[in-house]
Design an enzyme around this catalytic site. Structure first.
Site, PDB file in Angstrom:
ATOM      1  N   HIS A  74       7.968 -61.470  66.111  1.00 21.17           N
ATOM      2  CA  HIS A  74       6.794 -61.819  66.907  1.00 21.17           C
ATOM      3  C   HIS A  74       6.969 -61.287  68.331  1.00 21.17           C
ATOM      4  CE1 HIS A  74       6.626 -64.802  63.672  1.00 21.17           C
ATOM      5  NE2 HIS A  74       5.326 -64.850  63.906  1.00 21.17           N
ATOM      6  N   MET A 110      16.866 -62.307  67.848  1.00 24.70           N
ATOM      7  CA  MET A 110      16.675 -60.870  67.656  1.00 24.70           C
ATOM      8  C   MET A 110      16.597 -60.131  68.990  1.00 24.70           C
ATOM      9  SD  MET A 110      16.970 -60.482  64.497  1.00 24.70           S
ATOM     10  CE  MET A 110      16.697 -58.732  64.541  1.00 24.70           C
ATOM     11  N   GLU A 111      16.004 -60.768  69.993  1.00 25.73           N
ATOM     12  CA  GLU A 111      15.905 -60.148  71.307  1.00 25.73           C
ATOM     13  C   GLU A 111      17.288 -60.020  71.946  1.00 25.73           C
ATOM     14  OE1 GLU A 111      11.936 -61.276  70.090  1.00 25.73           O
ATOM     15  OE2 GLU A 111      13.839 -62.342  69.996  1.00 25.73           O
ATOM     16  N   ASP A 125      25.680 -43.142  74.885  1.00 28.92           N
ATOM     17  CA  ASP A 125      24.923 -41.954  75.268  1.00 28.92           C
ATOM     18  C   ASP A 125      25.431 -41.371  76.579  1.00 28.92           C
ATOM     19  OD1 ASP A 125      22.736 -40.054  75.041  1.00 28.92           O
ATOM     20  OD2 ASP A 125      21.772 -41.181  76.663  1.00 28.92           O
TER      21      ASP A 125
END
Length: 154
Positions: A74, A110-111, A125
């Protein structure tokens, strides 16, 4: 529609994926803390402060965009995202910990996990020119508080 017989709430009774209906759930304060690390095999010549500053911003942005990356999450109005880094000299690693908070009907695990992963990917990176053998490990939820299920501490 009947309730799913499985504890996997993202599937309906027919086994089809769906977004969980949180419309009837009360808005409560919810917090999640996740962590993970990246092993920096070679020391490289980059300024770690610059790398970690960029990784912190990337983590915050990722937490805010989690619902765009994970199909059944959501969209949430986050009230706080805090990202901390600890340099673990003995392990030649960097530990990232993200704390995410909201007031709403669903959790923010999840965040927090997304924030940690993107922070570690940003470090990779920015440091890959020095060493492509870096390893991301141990990403997991440390704590979760709020909602019907209460608290979880790993």
């Amino acid at each position: 529609m009947t309730a799913p017989s499985s504890p996997l709430t993202h599937f309906d009774a027919q086994g089809q994926a769906h977004m969980v209906d949180v419309g009837a759930k009360p808005a409560t304060r919810r917090t999640a803390i996740a962590t993970g690390r990246i092993a920096l095999i070679a020391s490289g010549g980059s300024k770690k402060g610059d790398v970690l500053g960029v990784a912190r911003i990337a983590a915050i942005m990722a937490a805010k965009k989690t619902s765009e990356l994970i199909p059944l999450c959501h969209p949430l109005a986050l009230t706080r995202v805090a990202v901390e880094f600890e340099q673990l000299a003995a392990d030649s690693a960097v530990q990232c910990t993200a704390t995410v908070e909201t007031i709403g009907p669903t959790g923010v695990e999840m965040e927090a996990l997304t924030a940690v992963q993107v922070a570690l990917l940003t470090i990779y990176d920015m440091c890959k020119a020095a060493d492509k053998r870096m390893v991301l490990t141990g990403v997991h939820v440390l704590e979760k508080h709020g909602g019907k299920s209460g608290s979880f501490v790993a």
